[in-house]
Structure formats: C-alpha cells, structure tokens
Design a protein around this motif. Structure first.
Motif, PDB file in Angstrom:
ATOM      1  N   THR C  11      53.635  75.416  74.207  1.00  0.00           N
ATOM      2  CA  THR C  11      54.650  76.185  73.489  1.00  0.00           C
ATOM      3  C   THR C  11      55.028  77.402  74.327  1.00  0.00           C
ATOM      4  O   THR C  11      54.335  77.764  75.290  1.00  0.00           O
ATOM      5  CB  THR C  11      54.112  76.697  72.141  1.00  0.00           C
TER       6      THR C  11
ATOM      7  N   HIS D  34      60.586  76.201  71.723  1.00  0.00           N
ATOM      8  CA  HIS D  34      60.821  75.553  70.431  1.00  0.00           C
ATOM      9  C   HIS D  34      59.880  76.137  69.385  1.00  0.00           C
ATOM     10  O   HIS D  34      59.165  75.402  68.704  1.00  0.00           O
ATOM     11  CB  HIS D  34      60.623  74.038  70.545  1.00  0.00           C
ATOM     12  N   GLY D  35      59.911  77.447  69.301  1.00  0.00           N
ATOM     13  CA  GLY D  35      59.086  78.104  68.293  1.00  0.00           C
ATOM     14  C   GLY D  35      57.610  78.067  68.666  1.00  0.00           C
ATOM     15  O   GLY D  35      57.230  77.556  69.725  1.00  0.00           O
ATOM     16  N   ALA D 172      63.963  73.670  66.441  1.00  0.00           N
ATOM     17  CA  ALA D 172      62.527  73.784  66.128  1.00  0.00           C
ATOM     18  C   ALA D 172      62.286  73.894  64.629  1.00  0.00           C
ATOM     19  O   ALA D 172      61.229  74.375  64.217  1.00  0.00           O
ATOM     20  CB  ALA D 172      61.905  74.970  66.865  1.00  0.00           C
ATOM     21  N   THR D 177      61.058  69.292  63.973  1.00  0.00           N
ATOM     22  CA  THR D 177      59.622  69.307  63.666  1.00  0.00           C
ATOM     23  C   THR D 177      59.197  67.993  63.020  1.00  0.00           C
ATOM     24  O   THR D 177      58.156  67.414  63.379  1.00  0.00           O
ATOM     25  CB  THR D 177      59.288  70.511  62.762  1.00  0.00           C
ATOM     26  N   SER D 193      53.561  77.384  62.744  1.00  0.00           N
ATOM     27  CA  SER D 193      55.023  77.375  62.607  1.00  0.00           C
ATOM     28  C   SER D 193      55.552  78.496  61.724  1.00  0.00           C
ATOM     29  O   SER D 193      56.430  78.294  60.902  1.00  0.00           O
ATOM     30  CB  SER D 193      55.495  76.032  62.041  1.00  0.00           C
ATOM     31  N   ALA D 195      57.846  81.289  61.114  1.00  0.00           N
ATOM     32  CA  ALA D 195      59.091  81.754  61.723  1.00  0.00           C
ATOM     33  C   ALA D 195      59.198  83.268  61.740  1.00  0.00           C
ATOM     34  O   ALA D 195      59.985  83.832  62.498  1.00  0.00           O
ATOM     35  CB  ALA D 195      60.275  81.161  60.970  1.00  0.00           C
ATOM     36  N   SER D 217      60.268  84.739  66.887  1.00  0.00           N
ATOM     37  CA  SER D 217      59.482  83.508  67.008  1.00  0.00           C
ATOM     38  C   SER D 217      60.204  82.425  67.801  1.00  0.00           C
ATOM     39  O   SER D 217      59.601  81.435  68.199  1.00  0.00           O
ATOM     40  CB  SER D 217      59.212  82.939  65.620  1.00  0.00           C
ATOM     41  N   MET D 219      62.485  80.700  66.337  1.00  0.00           N
ATOM     42  CA  MET D 219      62.978  79.802  65.293  1.00  0.00           C
ATOM     43  C   MET D 219      64.124  80.460  64.541  1.00  0.00           C
ATOM     44  O   MET D 219      64.020  81.612  64.131  1.00  0.00           O
ATOM     45  CB  MET D 219      61.859  79.465  64.307  1.00  0.00           C
ATOM     46  N   ARG D 222      63.132  78.084  59.076  1.00  0.00           N
ATOM     47  CA  ARG D 222      61.743  77.706  58.863  1.00  0.00           C
ATOM     48  C   ARG D 222      61.562  76.193  59.002  1.00  0.00           C
ATOM     49  O   ARG D 222      62.489  75.420  58.814  1.00  0.00           O
ATOM     50  CB  ARG D 222      61.282  78.148  57.473  1.00  0.00           C
TER      51      ARG D 222
END
Lengths: 252, 252, 252, 252, 252, 252
Positions: C11, D34-35, D172, D177, D193, D195, D217, D219, D222
């Motif tokens: 990540t 991607h977050g 993301a 996801t 994850s 956000a 984040s 993102m 969420r």
C-alpha cells in the motif's frame, strides 16, 4: 596564426586549461545545392573560412581565445530539397542538436559562444536551439551572427551596382561565388556557372514544391561578375566588423 | 585515388549524375576526451581515415562509387561527459539526426548506405536512426560497420599479447593510439600518454557519475606499446575485410 | 524471505514508511523471441529471478530494504523484430519511460535505485533514461547492472569450455537456457531447442533486416549443454557479486 | 482453462502458429495509491483478474484465441502523485508506448486487439496511442474497454443503494475493494480501510496540487460495505457482457 | 462591464501594469462537428460566453482582474474526426501548447490562471499541459474548470426530466443547444436539428472508427426541448458557482 | 459579402457540402508586444482584416470558395519575450500544431490551403509545419503568404520616403500602425506611440536577451507618419496582388 584552433584537434587537457577564457565559435552551414559551379558544402566553407581569417587578421579581437567547435554541416535547406545534393535535418532535430551542443558547452564551463551562420533558411531553428539552451541562465553569453548582416547596402551598390539581384536571390550568386573564389577557388568551376532561364520569383511559397516554379540550375540569379577580389573585400568587411563585436562582448 | 570523394565538395550536378550507382559512406565519430595524448576528434578521424584508405587500396571494392557524406561529429559519449572536451547530443537527438539524413539520401535516389562508426557508445542510437529511416522500405540498403568488429582475437593476441586490456578498456589506449599514430601522427602527443593511476573498473554504472570511480586521465588502460606500424596493420585488416563486404552488398 | 517485496503489492502507507531507506530495484527484460524452447519473456524472468534469489541469499546485502518496482517488460529488441513474438518500444519511448519512472521515484523520496537488466540491446536507451533522470541531482544514486557482467571468462571456460560461442551469440543459448532451467523450468521445452542451420554471423548489420542472414530458429548458437545445475552456478555467481555491491553503494 | 495464455510464457513459434487468429488482450492498470488497504497495483490486478475469468467462464467468447500480452503497469495517475507509491509516465510517453506496442502487434500479423483498462485517468492517453497506431489501416481492429462501463446504474443501486458515492469518488472504495476481495484477497487489508476525514470534493482541479484539498488517506469515499460476494457479482457482470462483444467483434 | 477584457486587445503596457493582480482566463473549446444545427466552434463559443457573463454578473468575483487570453480553438476531438468540420491537434501537441502558454504566463509575472474548458475529450491533454507547466512551482496557481461540473443532477432533472440522455450523449444535444440559443442564437439553426436514427451507443471504442456505429447526424441524442431560457438557467448556474470559487482561490 | 465565412460558424454539413471546392484560409498572427499604442493581437488582426477585405473586393478571386479557419494566435515571438504581453509556443510546438491542422484539412477532403501570415519571426516554423503535412502528397496544394511580400520598394518609397526605417525595424511602426488605423482604429492609441530613445540596432543577436540593447518601448522605429489612408493603400495593394494569385493557383 593562420587558422583558428579546432576543438577536435585539441586534447581534453588543452580544453580544460583554456575553458575559462575560451570563446567557442560554432560554424553552421548547410548541405545544399549551390548551382552547377559551387559545391554543396559552400555555406559551411564560407563560415569556416571567415572564422579562419578572423584568426589571422591582427585585429582587436581575442582571436587567441577563439576555438572552432565541430561544425553543423547538416542544417535546414528544405527549399532546395528538390535538387539532389541537399541533405536536411527536420527543423525540430536541428533545434535540439544546437540546444544539446550549447548546453554541453555551458555544462563544461565554457561561458562564451559565437555562432557563425552561413545559411539563411536554418536561422530560426538555430536561434531556437540557442534560446532553449540559454534560457535565463546567468553567467553565460551566446551571440549569433549571419555573415551577410555585416555587408552594407552601400558596399553592395559599389561592388555590384545594377547587377545586384537582391539578397533574396543571393544563393550561389554574386556574393557566395565571390567569397568561394577567394577562400576555396579549387572547389569553384566558374565555367559551369550558367544559370539558364530563371523563372520569375514568386512572392509566396507553394507546397509541395512545384518544379516548374524553380530554376532548373538551382541559381536564383546569375554569378557572372563574381571574382576573388570581390570575395576578399566581402570577407574583410565581415572580419573587420565582427572582430570588435567579439572583443566588446567577451571582454574579460 | 587517395581519398574518397566528399559529398560537400561536389556540385548537385555531380551528385545527380552519380546518384543511381552511388554508395554513400557516412562517417560517425564522437567529440570526446581521449586521454592526455589524443585529440577529442579521434573517433571520427579514425573513421574518415579508414574510409580514405579504402579508396586507395586497390581492392575488389567499388571505391569509385563511394562518396563520403558530411560526418556526424557530435554523437553520444555521456560516459565521458565529466571531462571537458566531450560534447554530446541526447540519444533521441542523435537517432533523429541519423534518421533525417538517411531518409534524405533515400528521398534523393541514393539507394546504398555504408555507415562507418568509430565510437561504441553511440552505436545503439545510430542503429535506431537507420532502423527508423529504412523501416521496411524496398529497394534501399544500409549496412552499418564498427571498425573494431573486423579485428580478430587472434590478431589482437599477436599484436599485444598480455598487454591487451580487453576491448572494454580500449578507449584512447592501444588500438586507437596506434591507428592515430598511423593516420594522423601530427595530432598525437605520445609524451603525454601517461595514464596515471587507473581505478579498477566497476562491473556496473553509477548515476550521477562519481569522479572518484573514473580514471583522472580519461584513459582506462595504458597506451604504451602503441605504434604507427601496429596502426597500419589494424587499418589494413579493416580495409581488407570491409572492401569485399561492400563489393558483395552493393553489386549492381 | 523468499522473494523481494513487490511495490505493486504494497500500500502507499507501506511505501511511505519505508521510502527513506528503500532501495528500489527495477527489473528490465524484453519481449523477444528466444528460440523454439524459451519463452518470449525470458530476459525479464531472469532479471526477476535473480532479484528474488538476492532476497533469500543471506548475504551481506540490505535485502530487506530492497523493493521490486513494476518491471519493464517491453524494451528494445529490434534485432529480433523479424520473428513473431517480439514487441518493442522505439528507443526514444524507452528512454522516456525509464526517465519518467526514475524521476517519479526521486520525486517521492526514494533515493536509491538498482536497475537490473536482462537484455543487452536495450541497454543504451535505459542508460539514457537514467542519465536524463539523474542529471546532476544530489542526494540520489542509481546503479545499473547487467547480470552477465558478473560472469568471468574463467567461469565461462570452466562451465562450457569449447562449446562457448562467445557472448555475442549468447541469446537463448547456453547461459540463458541454463538459468531458465534453474529458475523457471516449467517454461523451458528443451526437446525443441534445435537451433537448425545457423548462418555464419555477419560482422555488420543490414537494414532492412534480410531474412536469409538470420538464423531461422532465432538461436545464434546451440543450447545443448545447458542445465539447471549450471544455471544455479551462474545465478549464485551474480548474486554473490551483486550483494556486496548493493551493500557498499547504499550503506546508510 | 483457468487463466488466459500469457504472451511472455509462449515461444515465438507458439505465437507464430496462432497469430492469424490471435486476439491480443492488453491489460492496462496504474501504479497508484489505493488507500491504506489496497495495493498500488490494484488497477492492473483487476484488469488481469477479469481477463482470466473471461478465459474460464465458458461463455460464447473465443477465449482460446485470446492471449494476454505483457501489461502496462505504469500509466498516468498524476492526481495521485502527491502520495508515495504512485509512479507515472508523462502523458506523451504513455501514448507513445501504447502506439509502439500496438504497431508492433500489427506488424507481426496480429490483427485483433482488446485493450482492457482498469484506470480512468490514463484513458485518453491510451486512446491516443491506439488512434496513432491504427490510423486508417485496413484489416486490423482494436477495441478498448473500461471494465466499469459494463456496470449499470441499476446494478450499482441494487448493490450499494445510498452508500454509493458516485463513480467519480470510486477510487479504492466500494467497487475496487469488492473486486480485490474477490480476486486477490491476500492483498487486501480491510482492517486498515479507514478513510478518515474526507474533504468535500472540489468541482475543479488546482495546480500545483494542494495537500489540504486532498483526502489524507487517499480514499475519496469509504469502502465499508465492500465484500468478495459483491466483487464476484461485479466481475461476472463485466465478463458476461464483454464475452459476447469479443465474440461479435472478432468473429472469423 | 459586458465582456471580459481581451489580452489581444491590450497593449503590453496595459498588461504590464496589471499583471501582478491579473487572473488570466484561458478559454478552451474544440473545432468539432456539432450536429446539423450547431456551428463547429460551439465548445469555444460557450466557454467564451460564460466568461463574458462572469464579467457582467455583479457577483462577488474579482471580474475586473480577469483577462481573457487568446483561446485554444483547436484541441482534441478525434471521436468526431470522421465528420468533416472537425480539426484536431495530436494529444502531445495540445499538451505542449498548453504547457508553453502557461509557462509563458508564469514567466511574465502572471501568477493566476483559470482555464475554462468547453470540450470533454481534450481535458486530459489540457490537464497534462498545466501539470507540466506548474510542476511544483511556488507562488503560482492554476485552476481548471469544466462548465458542466457545476450543473447538478437535481437541476438536470428539473430542466429535462425523462428527456435527459445522460452526459455521455450530451454533444450538440440539450445543454449545448440551449446554451447556444441563449448566447449565440444567430449561429443556431434549430430547424435542422434532426438527429435521425441514432445507433445504440457502444460501451467500448473501436479503432479505426467504424462509420456504421456512429450516428450519421453527429448527434448522440436529440436536441428538441432545448431553449434559450434553459440556456440562461444553465449559464447562470455556472456563473453563480464559479464566481465565488475564483474569489476564494485568487484573493489577494 | 463583407467578411469571409468562418469555419467555426459553419456546421459540419455546411463544410461537407463545400469541401471539394473549398479554399481554407489559415490566418497566423502572434501574441506579442506592439509598442505602447498597438494591441498585442496586432499581427493576427491584420491577417484577418486583409482576408476579410479580400472577400469584399470584387476582384477576380474565388472569394466565395474561401473559408477562414480558426486562427493561430499563439506563434513564435521570442524576440519580444522580454516584454509582458508576449505569449509563445516553442518552435517545435508551433510546427506540430500547423502540421496537425493542415493534415486534418487534407484528411477531410479539403485540397486547397492559403496560409496568410502576419508575423515574420514565426515564418520558418510555420513553413516546416506545412512541409511536414504536405510531404510529397499529390492532389493537395498549400500556398503561404506574408502580406509584406506584396509591398514593393517603390510603394514604400512613395508612401514614406526618408522616414522609412527598413523592414527589419518595421514592428509596430509605419506599416503596421497604418494598417491598424485603417482596419481596427478603435484598438489604436496613437497618442501613446512614443518610441522613446531607441538603441541602435545590433547586427547580431545576444542570448540571453540583454534589456539594455532593446528599445524600452518595444518599438524599433517611430510610427509618426502612419495614417488610416496609408493603411488602406497598403491593404489594397496586398488584396489586389493576392486575389489573382489565389485565382491562378486554385482554378478548378
């Protein structure tokens, strides 16, 4: 001193020792048809010949600081592309090549450049290359010179009078032929300088080029009246005017 | 005939009359440091010198059909960029320049090209230029030659024995110095060919270049043992092998 | 640790936390014919395989700081363009792609790059890309490595003796086949490695490529004598020599 | 068949024998943040995963004629350049790379291309590459596909209802996801994850990017509510719609 | 004030005196078919018209500091290249042109840029140009705006209800026709706005474009229902939202 | 007819119906300082104004077949880059833009182009663009025209006598000011046309530009003596000469 020193004849140590003071002279020509009597390298031979005369002229010019870099033979002469003998770079290629070389000189500590140009049509692309290389750098200076910009209307009138066809037709004609007769007579075949029937010049350009609007000989004006004596007068004029410009611009 | 004909000394009419049969020889060199004893133009001078010997060798080679085009002085020698004296084109600029010139030759009816290269590092960019220009055109043919590809291991062993440092270190060293002593002795200053302390070569490259990993003199191996006699042997070898290749590839 | 960490499996937070120390390893291969028995991805698979072995070797190498970036599959293999299976970037495209990626790494705070190359012909364009990206930046360092530069003549002689065809013919032949038998045996079909009649190699290049001068099989030398054991010896040799170079160059 | 055949696992002879019928599938992704919970290779992994499902779906699709070419990992994700982990090509580099590869495929007799794209922002540059490569060639056909163009508003509504943030924020988030949970669960760390506080999106872009307008984040919406089951539904939908399009466009 | 000041109507002294505070507004359009009833300059005329309304709206916007630079007429509309009337730059050319102009503005001391775009397809190339020009420069700011990003789904629903074809089909259809009826009614020929039989849109692209998949009229949706009143509502909406954004971003 | 038809005011159907006969007129200007009294768009306004006069002149010219394409505002005026108000494309960008547009016209079946240029310095780059676009295509024709090439020395002498500074200094001076007074008087502020102290022009260029060698006002010669009457004479002269050239070159 007869000839300017050549960069490519020097070792890197020679260049290293002189680079702080060095004025790099870049000769630019063309590989282009020049009528039936002049060689395709004419434009470069003139630029190089003038540079060498500068070295030996004994004028107030820092000639001993001048070094001739490798030349640009290939430039941009697409208006002559219809004649065999002409070889060109695309405009963008030429600008990049000049940029790369000038940037290289600056990167190596050469701060002073004189670009001596012998071919009108490539001028804009060469300027662009210098522009891209210098940007707004400080501590460096490049000057670019077309030899014909030192020939006054008065001198032209005195030398050629009514025979003068205008600069726009001066390709392989009176001035270039005279200068080549002075500098490189062994490469001139005056007996072949027959311009033939020259079509009236058009005040515009046509693409693709149309053969019937172009002079079959490659000459846009006649060369008779050219002579080595005139060539010497022209070269002296350029050298006499250029020397103090170099002196003034690159005073330490 | 002592020297190949020069494109830039010919008129467009000379070129027009011979273009159907002409084999255009493009010499490629570099503007690059060559140690304390060899000039920065060494690579091109070698390529041009070999070309001229080819003309006078009396071998089964169509030498009278060969014409030397204007050279590529500036090529790609970025591994020497840390030494003053080196001038480079970016790789992309060099490939475009070679492409433009080769396309120009084809466009004007020259069907045969020999590119004679004197500098290893620029080879890939030159190949790319020829590749872009030839594509899958029919009726044209270009061959590219590095002079060192004609020197066999056996000959190297015979001439240099244990002194041979390997081709990878052969820059301004035994072969180039010998050939320059043969072809252009006035430009060699053997008394300065002191390589100094040469750092052990690295089996990888570092960017940006780090001065401490480079030989201060610019030489990666010593030149003592070089001689004009050896230079003649090397040049003869190249000429003897190259002549029939040209004969075979460009038979009418 | 069996395999190097993959950038694309991490990540952004993983990368952020490790970027100050990270050594980014960029594998470069080719998409190119490799004879009837090896897959077209051979050059990249070798580079990636060596990188993974480096991670598990337990040598004095900061393997835990190494991260494998996404690879360059497509590079420059125009000498193989006549065989289906080869896919190429133009030289300029490849240099730009390497430049963009290396500049991106530097922009994001990664200061250390190892480029591990598995294909000779693209090397100059990759170097140019690194050169353009690093310029004279300070605080960053990239080293570029060809795996074969770590294989000594002595080792080659010991492994292959008289069967050795020279590096120039080593495409899909003894070394690459051996390494693939060691690293990716499931992709090798030794039963098909028949080189057929191989034309004598030319000491020059022809453009456009002429089929009759190329080996029909795509092999310039035979592969019999290759083995997984030899492959392991070769990979170990590279890993053993490369590990301390990385250690030395990227010591904190 | 579980997976599409890989070009780089095939020999040139494999490719030669199948090239007349072959449909080359080019997966395009990105190397992009991607977050905190998805890997930077997400976009490519999704494109490759969908392609492999296509092979095993047993749908009316010529899956046996499909071959997956080497992917484009690096594309254009400059909107994420502020997060470590993102690596980009300049737009012009990307377009050239796609052009070169597509031209190479056509040159080698592959007449059919499917480009399967997993990253919105690079789409225009990829289109330009295909456009430059296909021009008005006859006998070749390329189709380009974004996987999300097969997901209807109705399906989105059914799956996500009010939680749906709009496609513009779908980076993301719910769809990517879910698909990664289905295709590559080992690379997803749902527990991360989070956000965080997401700034209200701006209806315009600012250059240079200003950190305070970007979600810390990475993102833009969420991901809670994502699941492998939903991922399967999405992938099936794409596969079910794409298969007959390939069938229809590349019928022999 | 009715219209924004035009850069090309000002003298250099006007520009010099105001450049510190100036906000340069760059209108971008396209030269592209817009159905049988709208002129090919539609996208630019809309961008310029919105800019002029901004000047006269009396909103909290520094309209007196805004100067409209010369527009980008030619952009990138290759999806319409099959219809006469469309003129395009290649993507790389467009990005370079935007880069050059934005860099020029910064070099001359203009620190604030608003790019107002009227054509979706060229957006990525324009972004790239701004990205290349701004890099990580400090002290400068460019914002880029697509007018349609200010039109909410709610407003669309209220104005068009079930007739709304989706933004993807909104080319020469309801919104553009309405805005042109409001801003430039003399250029609209509503009596010709017959869309004819519109093929169902494809969820993918085909290269080369296939005529039979394209709507013969150039319209992807019908324009009936468009009106000058609706056009005014749309333009007012954009102006009302854009004005405070400019105010906020370029507060002194 | 007062004005030439504008491409961007026509629908694609208008263009489609007339394209076989159409002569596309491309106006090229500059965005460049023009002294304290003329707007920065002067060069384009002159080109467009001449084009419109051509339409209404009632001369033997196929004016009804002429359509004015969108103009090139931004061109190449780097010699004026030191004055705020000047905006430039790099030379390569400009050549590409002209190439793209001319190729687009040819691709869409427009066979006839007249490029009407109002700015000297960009001429070489524009020519290069036309050259690249036309190559050796058959069935198409482009002519390029600088308006000043139709003004004879005799007319200059009659109009200005001793006040004439030479074309090289004619930037924002006698001819351009006169023509603007005739065509766009509302944009001329004669009361500000004070040239101030003009440094003697240099017969060479310096890079980077040095402010002290440039005229502070941006004028290289004075404008007093300019008048709308003279402007009309100049424009009539151009129109009278250009009309039959168009007639002759584009006769059906």
């Amino acid at each position: 001193m007869d000839k300017l020193k050549r960069w490519t004849d020097m070792t890197w140590i020679d260049i290293n020792e002189t680079r702080g003071e060095m004025i790099a002279l870049i000769p630019c020509g063309s590989v282009e048809q020049h009528g039936p009597h002049l060689p395709t390298g004419t434009d470069l031979y003139i630029a190089q010949g003038i540079a060498d005369k500068l070295a030996g002229a004994g004028l107030p010019c820092p000639a001993e600081r001048l070094v001739m870099t490798p030349p640009f033979f290939h430039t941009y002469a697409k208006e002559s592309d219809a004649w065999p003998g002409t070889l060109n770079l695309d405009g963008a290629t030429l600008a990049l090549a000049v940029r790369d070389v000038a940037e290289g000189l600056f990167r190596q500590g050469i701060k002073n450049i004189v670009l001596l140009n012998g071919h009108m049509e490539s001028y804009a692309f060469i300027m662009e290359g210098l522009q891209l290389a210098t940007g707004d750098k400080s501590g460096v200076k490049a000057i670019s010179v077309n030899w014909w910009d030192f020939i006054s209307d008065g001198l032209i009138d005195k030398l050629f009078g009514d025979k003068w066809p205008g600069w726009v037709a001066e390709h392989a004609a009176l001035t270039e032929t005279s200068i080549m007769l002075y500098l490189r007579p062994e490469l001139v075949r005056m007996e072949l300088s027959e311009a033939g029937v020259i079509p009236a010049p058009l005040p515009y350009k046509i693409f693709p080029q149309k053969k019937e609007t172009l002079p079959p000989s490659g000459m846009f004006a006649r060369a008779d009246g050219a002579s080595a004596d005139i060539g010497k007068i022209l070269v002296d004029e350029v050298v006499n005017k250029l020397a103090p410009i170099i002196e003034e611009n690159f005073r330490n």
